[in-house]
Design a protein around this motif. Structure first.
Motif, PDB file in Angstrom:
ATOM      1  N   TYR A 113      41.639 -12.859 -10.893  1.00 59.45           N
ATOM      2  CA  TYR A 113      41.956 -11.516 -10.403  1.00 59.45           C
ATOM      3  C   TYR A 113      43.452 -11.284 -10.612  1.00 59.45           C
ATOM      4  O   TYR A 113      44.258 -12.198 -10.433  1.00 59.45           O
ATOM      5  CB  TYR A 113      41.668 -11.387  -8.907  1.00 59.45           C
ATOM      6  N   ASN A 118      38.230 -13.434  -0.420  1.00 62.05           N
ATOM      7  CA  ASN A 118      37.802 -12.247  -1.173  1.00 62.05           C
ATOM      8  C   ASN A 118      36.276 -12.135  -1.180  1.00 62.05           C
ATOM      9  O   ASN A 118      35.564 -13.111  -1.407  1.00 62.05           O
ATOM     10  CB  ASN A 118      38.317 -12.333  -2.615  1.00 62.05           C
ATOM     11  N   SER A 154      33.573  -9.321  -3.006  1.00 65.24           N
ATOM     12  CA  SER A 154      33.486  -8.141  -3.861  1.00 65.24           C
ATOM     13  C   SER A 154      32.052  -7.904  -4.299  1.00 65.24           C
ATOM     14  O   SER A 154      31.266  -8.847  -4.455  1.00 65.24           O
ATOM     15  CB  SER A 154      34.368  -8.302  -5.113  1.00 65.24           C
ATOM     16  N   ASP A 161      30.074  -5.568  -7.325  1.00 63.15           N
ATOM     17  CA  ASP A 161      30.157  -4.686  -8.491  1.00 63.15           C
ATOM     18  C   ASP A 161      28.766  -4.161  -8.818  1.00 63.15           C
ATOM     19  O   ASP A 161      27.836  -4.941  -9.031  1.00 63.15           O
ATOM     20  CB  ASP A 161      30.711  -5.434  -9.706  1.00 63.15           C
ATOM     21  N   SER A 170      33.062  -0.591  -7.867  1.00 60.43           N
ATOM     22  CA  SER A 170      33.458  -1.893  -7.341  1.00 60.43           C
ATOM     23  C   SER A 170      33.942  -1.753  -5.904  1.00 60.43           C
ATOM     24  O   SER A 170      34.785  -0.897  -5.607  1.00 60.43           O
ATOM     25  CB  SER A 170      34.574  -2.488  -8.217  1.00 60.43           C
ATOM     26  N   ASN A 225      35.786  -3.904  -3.036  1.00 60.40           N
ATOM     27  CA  ASN A 225      36.600  -5.111  -2.901  1.00 60.40           C
ATOM     28  C   ASN A 225      37.159  -5.239  -1.487  1.00 60.40           C
ATOM     29  O   ASN A 225      37.576  -4.252  -0.884  1.00 60.40           O
ATOM     30  CB  ASN A 225      37.771  -5.079  -3.882  1.00 60.40           C
ATOM     31  N   LYS A 245      41.061  -3.211   1.596  1.00 59.73           N
ATOM     32  CA  LYS A 245      39.747  -2.789   1.120  1.00 59.73           C
ATOM     33  C   LYS A 245      39.924  -1.651   0.132  1.00 59.73           C
ATOM     34  O   LYS A 245      40.772  -0.786   0.315  1.00 59.73           O
ATOM     35  CB  LYS A 245      38.869  -2.307   2.279  1.00 59.73           C
ATOM     36  N   ASN A 302      37.408   0.890  -2.753  1.00 59.58           N
ATOM     37  CA  ASN A 302      36.193   1.244  -3.483  1.00 59.58           C
ATOM     38  C   ASN A 302      36.632   2.075  -4.684  1.00 59.58           C
ATOM     39  O   ASN A 302      37.286   3.101  -4.525  1.00 59.58           O
ATOM     40  CB  ASN A 302      35.234   2.057  -2.604  1.00 59.58           C
TER      41      ASN A 302
END
Length: 303
Positions: A75, A222, A224, A226, A249, A251, A282, A284
């Protein structure tokens, strides 16, 4: 001899769980989100991801196949206000066995060590140990399911994830669905011989020790998700697959002091969690991704 090798390899996949008549031996993808502002934060950043996966099965005999491989992911994003981008890396090794228990049942048993951190002042403290046990039932060439357990030590403590997988391929070979929940899912349909459209889901979580002000005092947890649609084009007799993905996504990055841990995490359930969050980010956002896969087609060899 060649037929025996193909039968032994038949159940191996990148995630080693389903019944497809192919093996994705190598894959690489790169994704980038649109510029986003984290929730309750002034941080404005892009999130870039990179992942590559290599699987190398080695046939031992008709019952046992050794499984080796490596996965690398990263990342690139800004975690803290008024700081440079943070680079979070994870290198996962894979070693174990696929065991044919009977005509319909087989098992995958893997040792999964990894090195996960920002790779600054790398040390043995960045090494985490994990393992996977997965049982698979193959009814026929078009349908199978699997269930198992993945466990790993993390920067925050012990994590355990129950797994359930399913695979179905329609008799006309146009519609296919496969998933290994809660990690991934894929649904696709063949528009033409070399062109497919599909939807996929990828859920992933990891932890990374990070260096802040030249000190290793924190770690990032983390999680996440997708969600993507894609179009796929096959090249070189369908051995190379190129995918262009667009999706959404979600996250979540949480930063904790390194000395604060939990007793156990099972999926989203956390036991003994008395940690103090230093930062929580956070976002999106829209995600664009390109992917290339080298696929070994078993069905053509069998014919």
């Amino acid at each position: 001899m060649k037929k025996k090798i193909i039968q032994l390899l038949f159940l191996l996949l990148p995630f080693l769980c389903n019944s497809q008549e192919y093996i994705d031996l190598f894959s690489v993808n790169y994704g980038k989100s649109q510029k986003t502002t984290f929730e309750n934060s002034a941080i404005d950043t892009n999130i870039s991801t990179f992942q590559t996966n290599l699987t190398l099965p080695v046939v031992l005999n008709e019952k046992y196949t050794a499984i080796t491989g490596i996965n690398f992911s990263s990342y690139n994003l800004q975690l803290f206000a008024d700081s440079n981008n943070n680079h979070l890396y994870s290198t996962n090794l894979r070693a174990g066995l696929r065991v044919g228990h009977s005509e319909h049942w087989s098992g995958i048993y893997l040792f999964l060590p990894k090195v996960a951190s920002d790779y600054i002042n790398l040390s043995t403290e960045d090494i985490y140990l994990g393992g996977l046990a997965l049982l698979k039932y193959k009814r026929d060439e078009n349908f199978g399911y699997s269930f198992g357990l993945y466990a790993s030590s993390e920067a925050f403590g012990l994590s355990m994830t129950p797994l359930f997988g399913l695979y179905y391929h329609s008799p006309d070979q146009r519609f296919e669905t496969s998933f290994l929940l809660p990690n991934d899912a894929d649904i696709n349909y063949s528009l033409a011989e070399k062109t497919k459209i599909g939807l996929d889901f990828l859920g992933h979580g990891n932890s990374y020790k990070v260096t802040t002000d030249n000190m290793r005092s924190n770690y990032v947890q983390n999680n996440s998700i997708d969600l993507s649609s894609y179009i796929q084009q096959a090249l070189f007799n369908k051995k190379i697959l190129l995918r262009l993905k667009m999706g959404y996504s979600l996250n979540n990055f949480k930063v904790y002091p390194m000395d604060q841990k939990i007793d156990l995490q099972i999926l989203a359930l956390k036991f003994g969690d008395n940690r103090s969050i230093l930062f929580e980010n956070k976002s999106n956002t829209i995600l664009l991704k390109v992917e290339a896969i080298y696929r070994f087609d078993l069905s053509k060899v069998k014919k």
